[in-house]
Enzyme design. Structure first.
Site, short mmCIF file in Angstrom:
data_model
loop_
_atom_site.label_atom_id
_atom_site.label_comp_id
_atom_site.label_asym_id
_atom_site.label_seq_id
_atom_site.Cartn_x
_atom_site.Cartn_y
_atom_site.Cartn_z
N ASN A 13 -1.79 -3.26 -0.75
CA ASN A 13 -0.40 -3.48 -0.38
C ASN A 13 -0.14 -2.69 0.89
O ASN A 13 -0.09 -1.46 0.86
CB ASN A 13 0.52 -3.01 -1.52
CG ASN A 13 1.99 -3.10 -1.16
OD1 ASN A 13 2.35 -3.64 -0.11
ND2 ASN A 13 2.83 -2.55 -2.02
N HIS A 50 7.94 -4.73 -6.91
CA HIS A 50 7.40 -3.40 -6.60
C HIS A 50 8.50 -2.36 -6.77
O HIS A 50 9.67 -2.64 -6.50
CB HIS A 50 6.86 -3.40 -5.16
CG HIS A 50 6.07 -2.17 -4.86
ND1 HIS A 50 6.66 -0.98 -4.54
CD2 HIS A 50 4.73 -1.93 -4.89
CE1 HIS A 50 5.71 -0.06 -4.35
NE2 HIS A 50 4.53 -0.62 -4.56
P1 13P Z 1 -0.31 4.47 -2.86
O1 13P Z 1 -1.70 3.96 -3.13
O2 13P Z 1 -0.07 4.83 -1.43
O3 13P Z 1 0.07 5.56 -3.83
O4 13P Z 1 0.70 3.26 -3.15
C1 13P Z 1 0.59 2.54 -4.33
C2 13P Z 1 1.44 1.33 -4.25
O5 13P Z 1 2.65 1.41 -4.22
C3 13P Z 1 0.76 0.03 -4.17
O6 13P Z 1 1.65 -1.02 -4.35
#
Ligand code: 13P
Length: 256
Positions: free
Chosen positions: A10, A98
């Site tokens: 993401n 999300h």
């Molecule tokens: P991080 O891997 O930066 O902690 O983010 C996770 C996330 O929100 C993926 O959608």
């Protein structure tokens, strides 16, 4: 076990079009020998078509996902993007609900339910994000919060509409903090989510549905996370922005 692992990146609100294409192409080169795993990257909206065309021209197996959609196909909804438009841009997956969308843009479980429906109707693979905040965890409300997110987010669906659904468990306290859930914590919650899907739908769907983990996934913790039975992949934020780092995650040590 027949669930194909999914490692998804993401990219959130990072990378211009040319930066996104450069990273995607590098990733596609690195990933050209990987066959037994699904790979997806989700660049911001303006880069989706460009990234998708580039990957297609390389005959890459790397899939393109969107980070959001609106649940109506077209109309006077300034600033929104529909499932139909995503599909036409070469998108195959879409992240829905999300925690950043819930937190900063007020998305509710009911919105998320409509968005999943729109994705399913357009043959997009929905990745529904759920997870508790730090204070909900401290108050012992993790399972209560997850129940609400699952029950309201998936309300009114028949199990055969959810065959491609992916659930991403992303504890909010683990996102971007470096505080990843321990593999045991992730396994326990994933197993709980699977049992909820069984209660709400049936054991076949519960067995087949992919439940992936997100929150500070890095090259050095992915293998242990993936060694657990109910962890079917990862949704990676920060570490997916760098092709070299992300490929290390994709090439985790596969012992289950
Ligand atoms: P991080 O891997 O930066 O902690 O983010 C996770 C996330 O929100 C993926 O959608």
């Amino acid at each position: 076990m027949s669930r194909t692992p999914l490692i998804a990146g993401n990219w959130k609100m990072f990378k211009t079009g040319s930066e996104a294409v450069a990273t995607a192409r590098r990733l596609a080169e690195f990933a050209s020998d990987i066959t037994n795993i699904d790979i997806m990257i989700a660049p911001p909206f303006p880069s989706l078509a460009l990234v998708s065309e580039n990957l297609k021209s390389m005959s890459s197996r790397v899939n393109v996902g969107a980070q959001n959609l609106f649940y109506i196909n077209e109309g006077a909804y300034t600033g929104e993007v529909s499932a139909k438009m995503l599909k036409a841009a070469g998108v195959s997956h879409v992240i829905i609900g999300h925690s950043e969308r819930r937190q900063y843009f007020g998305e509710t479980n009911e919105d998320i339910c409509r968005k999943i429906k729109a994705a399913v109707e357009s043959d997009l693979i929905p990745i529904m994000c759920i997870g508790e905040t730090e204070s909900q965890k401290k108050d012992g409300k993790t399972f209560y919060v997850l129940d609400k997110q699952i029950q309201n987010g998936l309300q009114g669906f028949r199990s055969n509409e959810l065959l491609t659904l992916v659930i991403a468990y992303e504890p909010v306290w683990a996102i971007g903090t470096g505080n990843t859930a321990t593999p045991e914590q992730a396994e326990a919650v994933h197993s709980y989510i699977r049992s909820e899907i069984e209660k709400m739908f049936n054991s076949n769907l519960a067995e087949d549905i992919r439940i992936i983990y997100g929150g500070s996934v890095k090259p050095d913790n992915i293998s242990e996370l993936m060694s657990h039975k109910n962890v079917d992949g990862a949704l990676v934020g920060g570490a997916s922005l760098d092709a070299d780092k992300f490929i290390k995650i994709i090439k985790y040590n596969r012992i289950k």
